[in-house]
Design a protein around this motif. Structure first.
Motif, mmCIF file in Angstrom:
data_model
loop_
_atom_site.group_PDB
_atom_site.id
_atom_site.type_symbol
_atom_site.label_atom_id
_atom_site.label_comp_id
_atom_site.label_asym_id
_atom_site.label_seq_id
_atom_site.Cartn_x
_atom_site.Cartn_y
_atom_site.Cartn_z
ATOM 1 N N PRO A 429 0.838 -1.205 0.000
ATOM 2 C CA PRO A 429 0.000 0.000 0.000
ATOM 3 C C PRO A 429 0.870 1.252 0.000
ATOM 4 C CG PRO A 429 -0.055 -1.075 2.155
ATOM 5 C CD PRO A 429 0.704 -1.980 1.241
ATOM 6 N N PRO A 430 0.374 2.355 -0.558
ATOM 7 C CA PRO A 430 1.190 3.568 -0.700
ATOM 8 C C PRO A 430 1.307 4.347 0.607
ATOM 9 C CG PRO A 430 -0.997 3.951 -1.589
ATOM 10 C CD PRO A 430 -0.964 2.515 -1.170
ATOM 11 N N LEU A 431 2.161 3.867 1.485
ATOM 12 C CA LEU A 431 2.373 4.529 2.773
ATOM 13 C C LEU A 431 3.798 5.065 2.854
ATOM 14 C CD1 LEU A 431 0.665 2.122 5.331
ATOM 15 C CD2 LEU A 431 0.145 4.545 5.049
ATOM 16 N N PRO A 432 3.966 6.324 3.208
ATOM 17 C CA PRO A 432 5.326 6.852 3.403
ATOM 18 C C PRO A 432 6.041 6.052 4.495
ATOM 19 C CG PRO A 432 3.698 8.622 3.414
ATOM 20 C CD PRO A 432 2.939 7.341 3.456
ATOM 21 N N GLY A 433 7.231 5.609 4.195
ATOM 22 C CA GLY A 433 7.972 4.830 5.179
ATOM 23 C C GLY A 433 7.658 3.353 5.160
ATOM 24 N N GLY A 434 6.752 2.936 4.267
ATOM 25 C CA GLY A 434 6.449 1.515 4.149
ATOM 26 C C GLY A 434 5.333 1.059 5.074
ATOM 27 N N THR A 435 4.976 -0.202 4.941
ATOM 28 C CA THR A 435 3.875 -0.782 5.711
ATOM 29 C C THR A 435 4.365 -1.240 7.076
ATOM 30 O OG1 THR A 435 3.021 -1.624 3.612
ATOM 31 C CG2 THR A 435 2.024 -2.487 5.620
ATOM 32 N N PRO A 436 3.656 -0.896 8.156
ATOM 33 C CA PRO A 436 4.036 -1.423 9.477
ATOM 34 C C PRO A 436 3.977 -2.948 9.467
ATOM 35 C CG PRO A 436 2.361 0.297 9.671
ATOM 36 C CD PRO A 436 2.472 -0.031 8.221
ATOM 37 N N GLU A 450 -2.650 3.048 16.927
ATOM 38 C CA GLU A 450 -4.023 3.185 16.436
ATOM 39 C C GLU A 450 -4.052 4.023 15.158
ATOM 40 O OE1 GLU A 450 -6.468 4.702 19.545
ATOM 41 O OE2 GLU A 450 -6.110 2.987 20.876
ATOM 42 N N LYS A 451 -3.237 5.053 15.138
ATOM 43 C CA LYS A 451 -3.141 5.884 13.935
ATOM 44 C C LYS A 451 -2.561 5.086 12.771
ATOM 45 C CE LYS A 451 -1.156 10.252 12.285
ATOM 46 N NZ LYS A 451 -0.309 11.413 12.652
ATOM 47 N N GLN A 452 -1.562 4.249 13.054
ATOM 48 C CA GLN A 452 -0.967 3.411 12.007
ATOM 49 C C GLN A 452 -1.989 2.427 11.443
ATOM 50 O OE1 GLN A 452 2.589 1.890 14.139
ATOM 51 N NE2 GLN A 452 3.768 2.674 12.414
ATOM 52 N N ARG A 453 -2.794 1.844 12.327
ATOM 53 C CA ARG A 453 -3.819 0.900 11.862
ATOM 54 C C ARG A 453 -4.793 1.595 10.906
ATOM 55 N NH1 ARG A 453 -4.188 -0.833 17.827
ATOM 56 N NH2 ARG A 453 -2.793 -2.634 17.912
ATOM 57 N N TYR A 454 -5.232 2.768 11.307
ATOM 58 C CA TYR A 454 -6.218 3.499 10.502
ATOM 59 C C TYR A 454 -5.610 3.926 9.165
ATOM 60 C CZ TYR A 454 -10.647 6.077 10.206
ATOM 61 O OH TYR A 454 -11.901 6.507 9.851
ATOM 62 N N SER A 455 -4.393 4.439 9.205
ATOM 63 C CA SER A 455 -3.769 4.915 7.962
ATOM 64 C C SER A 455 -3.442 3.753 7.030
ATOM 65 C CB SER A 455 -2.501 5.719 8.272
ATOM 66 O OG SER A 455 -1.537 4.918 8.932
ATOM 67 N N THR A 456 -3.042 2.606 7.584
ATOM 68 C CA THR A 456 -2.762 1.434 6.743
ATOM 69 C C THR A 456 -4.044 0.941 6.086
ATOM 70 O OG1 THR A 456 -0.962 0.808 8.239
ATOM 71 C CG2 THR A 456 -1.745 -0.871 6.702
ATOM 72 N N PHE A 457 -5.118 0.916 6.862
ATOM 73 C CA PHE A 457 -6.421 0.536 6.318
ATOM 74 C C PHE A 457 -6.804 1.449 5.152
ATOM 75 C CE2 PHE A 457 -10.995 1.304 6.184
ATOM 76 C CZ PHE A 457 -11.522 0.024 6.124
ATOM 77 N N LEU A 458 -6.713 2.760 5.355
ATOM 78 C CA LEU A 458 -7.092 3.702 4.297
ATOM 79 C C LEU A 458 -6.163 3.593 3.095
ATOM 80 C CD1 LEU A 458 -8.022 6.933 6.302
ATOM 81 C CD2 LEU A 458 -9.549 5.197 5.360
ATOM 82 N N ALA A 459 -4.888 3.309 3.345
ATOM 83 C CA ALA A 459 -3.939 3.188 2.235
ATOM 84 C C ALA A 459 -4.290 2.012 1.329
ATOM 85 C CB ALA A 459 -2.519 3.036 2.779
ATOM 86 N N CYS A 460 -4.913 0.979 1.883
ATOM 87 C CA CYS A 460 -5.345 -0.147 1.048
ATOM 88 C C CYS A 460 -6.380 0.301 0.017
ATOM 89 C CB CYS A 460 -5.921 -1.264 1.921
ATOM 90 S SG CYS A 460 -4.694 -2.123 2.934
ATOM 91 N N PHE A 461 -7.080 1.400 0.308
ATOM 92 C CA PHE A 461 -8.080 1.954 -0.609
ATOM 93 C C PHE A 461 -7.572 3.237 -1.286
ATOM 94 C CE2 PHE A 461 -10.267 -0.584 2.516
ATOM 95 C CZ PHE A 461 -11.233 -1.258 1.794
ATOM 96 N N HIS A 462 -6.297 3.578 -1.060
ATOM 97 C CA HIS A 462 -5.682 4.793 -1.609
ATOM 98 C C HIS A 462 -6.410 6.052 -1.127
ATOM 99 C CE1 HIS A 462 -3.052 2.966 -4.964
ATOM 100 N NE2 HIS A 462 -3.404 2.008 -4.133
ATOM 101 N N LEU A 463 -6.816 6.038 0.133
ATOM 102 C CA LEU A 463 -7.562 7.167 0.691
ATOM 103 C C LEU A 463 -6.907 7.710 1.956
ATOM 104 C CD1 LEU A 463 -11.174 5.737 0.239
ATOM 105 C CD2 LEU A 463 -10.116 7.561 -1.103
ATOM 106 N N GLN A 464 -5.613 7.457 2.118
ATOM 107 C CA GLN A 464 -4.943 7.881 3.347
ATOM 108 C C GLN A 464 -4.943 9.399 3.521
ATOM 109 O OE1 GLN A 464 -3.721 6.256 0.816
ATOM 110 N NE2 GLN A 464 -1.675 6.940 0.207
ATOM 111 N N ASP A 465 -5.094 10.144 2.429
ATOM 112 C CA ASP A 465 -5.110 11.605 2.535
ATOM 113 C C ASP A 465 -6.403 12.125 3.169
ATOM 114 O OD1 ASP A 465 -2.643 11.646 1.356
ATOM 115 O OD2 ASP A 465 -3.389 12.065 -0.658
ATOM 116 N N LEU A 466 -7.412 11.263 3.281
ATOM 117 C CA LEU A 466 -8.684 11.679 3.886
ATOM 118 C C LEU A 466 -8.793 11.252 5.345
ATOM 119 C CD1 LEU A 466 -11.346 10.918 1.111
ATOM 120 C CD2 LEU A 466 -10.163 13.058 1.594
ATOM 121 N N MET A 467 -7.680 10.880 5.936
ATOM 122 C CA MET A 467 -7.725 10.302 7.277
ATOM 123 C C MET A 467 -8.386 11.236 8.288
ATOM 124 S SD MET A 467 -4.638 8.578 9.409
ATOM 125 C CE MET A 467 -4.808 8.099 11.124
#
Length: 687
Positions: A429-436, A450-467
């Motif tokens: 997934p497109p996450l800065p610094g890679g996937t946890p 908790e923030k990492q979980r949420y951002s990783t989830f959103l990155a799977c849908f390419h929506l991390q910018d809407l976190m």
């Protein structure tokens, strides 16, 4: 699957094996005989879902709140009688049954094609004779039952085996289902879900001892009887010659019997003359045309042998039961802590499909109500594949050389011949610094994780910018927006009218009870809306999958369809939207929904703008009016229709959809025709 024709055979030819029983009386007798053990019925849920789904509408994507109410009523009826229910669901498709699984998928495919042809021709739902389960119904039934406080088990093997084993080991008063295999297993009594009268808790018990008397067999013979008739292990196609020989030596008892009935009687007659021994089984294996696999018959017999049981047909030294530890040793995930947690969550129906991926790298998805002639909407399997690829990357650690192991997918969609699994490569997934890493996502604690979980989830849908915006919403609405934004980005044929329909759906659904939704009447059914409803529901299962992989940034209960979807209500919103009705009409005259409507649309459009996706207006016409009267106009809803919608996003955190009130931003009007009528705010619907 059971044995073809056996259930009907018992009903027609062995009436003594069909006994009407009062489950309240059975439970009371159990309490007298076993005062320290409460009466328990183990439920084969997969064979019950068809009987549980009784809402009149089924083609539109599912009447989920009605269905949830039905399940609650079902549970209450047994609870009132002091009976505990334990529900079992299939957690795997065993490879030995893959051919049968594929065969059923092709049959379902034909049924769904005929269904869409009917809907397009008649613009209505067909009769119950063409009934097809709403997409993902068994999956969401698991979580529905858990939400209602029931013990729900997802199996590591085929469900019928584990159901029979549980019934035997826990001295259950019976098994509730509709699968003739329960006549073969030597386990608890078998009760029919099909014949169940819920009000009285009366049903039919199929008695295997009475069946044996009618056939001239013993309980020990039944597994061989099942195998020689054809089951999930021994294909019927290999047995035709054997059946002909049996028929030649056993004249029909009754001229009115059909061939299948005569085959059952002739096979039973043959078995009754065979000594119960392993050497007899070996002789049969040599006689039957089993091809290169002479162990088919033995494996078929073993499949009915429950833990602690022995059979004269099977040598005690046979290593017939593959231990799960052997499976664990060959699992794709070799981290025991992760594997064990995934296994526990799988069994307890807490995660979704991640254990199957970690265990053997195989995942499957059955048919959906998709129109294979609609070339504008790809199959849901293809729409959500990019998300799954990211999930695979989250779950599977790179091996030697840095490459993640691939995953085998068995997904049903137009153009997939299902001759072999598709081998799918994980994609980070497109996450800065890679996937946890998975241990961090699953085991670590604290706000940063908790923030990492949420951002990783959103990155799977390419929506991390809407976190930030999504976290401000109530969880079910955030999940809904995540899915809807992803769909609008992936399926370019989706229009402004489709977006309006989905947003109006989630807003108007909130205040409606199951009984209100049941009373909603549709004048027509639109086939494209049926298709979109199925895609959306499959999207919710994709949310469950990503949520499970990322360490549960959402509660699973917040991603359930009864929180955000109703088939009939979506049909109504879809058809109103595509005939260019006013926002007032789309929102049922509820002025308080106007600002949330604008805000959610703006949020979706912000995601689309970031990917340079313009949402075009494409009304598809064919007027539709529900039974409700049209409401008068409020000037606040007035807006000229526009050909596309790409507004700036305004973060208006207000209204009941948001977690906490925030300063209100500038309002944004939507594109709908002017309806010059006066607006009256209707009373709120009861929740």
């Amino acid at each position: 699957m059971g044995i073809k024709g056996l259930q009907g055979f018992v009903t027609r030819v062995c009436p003594d094996a069909c006994r009407t029983v009062d489950l309240k009386e059975v439970a009371e007798k159990h309490r007298i005989d076993h005062p320290d053990i409460p009466p328990v019925i183990v439920v084969d849920a997969m064979s019950c879902v068809r009987h549980w789904y009784t809402p009149e509408s089924w083609v539109c994507g599912g009447q989920w709140r009605e269905y949830l109410a039905n399940l609650e009523a079902f549970i209450k009826a047994f609870t009132a009688a002091g009976i505990t229910l334990v529900f079992y669901f299939d957690g795997v498709v065993e490879e030995k049954k893959r051919d049968e699984w594929i065969k059923r998928r092709w049959q379902n495919y034909k049924e769904i094609a005929a269904l869409f042809q009917f809907v397009k021709t008649h613009r209505k739902q067909p009769g119950r004779g063409m009934f097809v389960l709403p997409s993902a119904l068994p999956t969401f039934t698991r979580y529905a039952l858990k939400s209602l406080g029931q013990k729900t088990v997802c199996t590591l093997k085929e469900a019928d085996f584990e159901v029979a084993a549980y019934g035997l080991q826990h001295n259950c008063i019976g098994i509730l289902g509709q699968d003739s295999d329960y006549l073969i297993y030597n386990t608890s009594p078998y009760f029919s879900i099909e014949k169940l009268c819920l009000d009285k808790l009366v049903t039919v018990m199929y008695c295997r001892e009475a069946l044996c008397r009618a056939l001239g067999l013993s309980l020990t013979h039944l597994p061989l009887f099942a195998c020689l008739l054809g089951n999930d292990v021994v294909p019927e196609s290999l047995l035709e010659g054997f059946w002909s020989k049996c028929l030649a030596t056993c004249p029909p008892r009754n001229k009115s019997y059909n061939r299948r009935t005569n085959v059952l009687l002739a096979v039973a007659n043959y078995i009754s003359r065979v000594p119960c021994s392993y050497s007899s089984l070996k002789h049969l294996e040599e006689m039957l045309p089993l091809g290169s696999d002479k162990t088919l018959l033995l494996r078929g017999m073993e499949s009915y042998l429950l833990p602690g049981q022995h059979s004269p047909w099977i040598p005690p030294t046979a290593e017939h039961l593959k231990t799960f530890s052997a499976v664990e040793e060959t699992a794709m995930c070799q981290d025991k802590e992760i594997f064990q947690l995934a296994k526990e969550q799988h069994i307890q129906s807490e995660n979704y499909v991640v254990f199957n991926i970690l265990c053997n790298g195989v995942i499957e998805c059955s048919n959906s109500l998709e129109d294979d002639r609609d070339t504008e909407i790809p199959g849901q399997a293809l729409i959500f594949r990019p998300v799954r690829q990211h999930v695979y990357s989250v779950l599977l650690e790179p091996g030697k050389g840095g490459a993640c192991p691939s995953v085998k997918e068995w997904f049903v969609y137009f153009g997939n011949p299902l001759q072999q699994p598709e081998v799918i490569q994980p994609v980070q997934p497109p996450l800065p610094g890679g996937t946890p890493n998975l241990k961090t996502l699953w085991f670590a604690k604290g706000p940063e994780v908790e923030k990492q979980r949420y951002s990783t989830f959103l990155a799977c849908f390419h929506l991390q910018d809407l976190m930030e915006e999504l976290q401000a919403l109530e969880a079910p609405v955030a999940g809904f927006c995540c899915l809807l934004a992803y769909l609008m980005l992936q399926v370019h044929s989706l229009s402004l009218e489709d977006l309006n329909a989905f947003v109006a759906l989630v807003l108007c659904l909130r205040g409606k009870s199951a009984s209100q939704l049941e009373r909603l009447q549709l004048m027509e059914v639109d086939s494209r809306a049926v298709h979109l409803g199925a895609v959306f529901i499959r999207g919710l299962t994709t949310l469950l999958m990503a949520n499970s992989a990322c360490g549960f940034p959402f509660r699973m209960d917040d991603l359930m369809p009864w929180k955000v979807f109703d088939g009939k209500l979506f049909q109504e919103k879809y058809q109103r939207s595509h005939r260019s009705c006013s926002v007032e009409e789309l929102l049922e005259g509820n002025e308080s929904l106007y600002t949330p409507f604008q805000n959610l649309k703006s949020l979706i459009c912000k995601a689309c703008m970031a990917k340079k996706r313009t949402i075009q207006s494409r009304p598809r016409g064919r007027g539709f009016v529900a039974g409700a009267q049209q409401r008068e106009f409020n000037p606040r809803f007035q807006q000229a229709h526009r050909s596309s919608f790409v507004p700036p996003y305004h973060n208006q955190m207000r209204g009941f959809l948001w977690r906490s009130p925030q300063p209100q931003g500038r309002e944004h009007r939507m594109g709908y025709p002017d309806r010059r009528r006066r607006f009256h705010l209707p009373p709120r619907s009861p929740r």
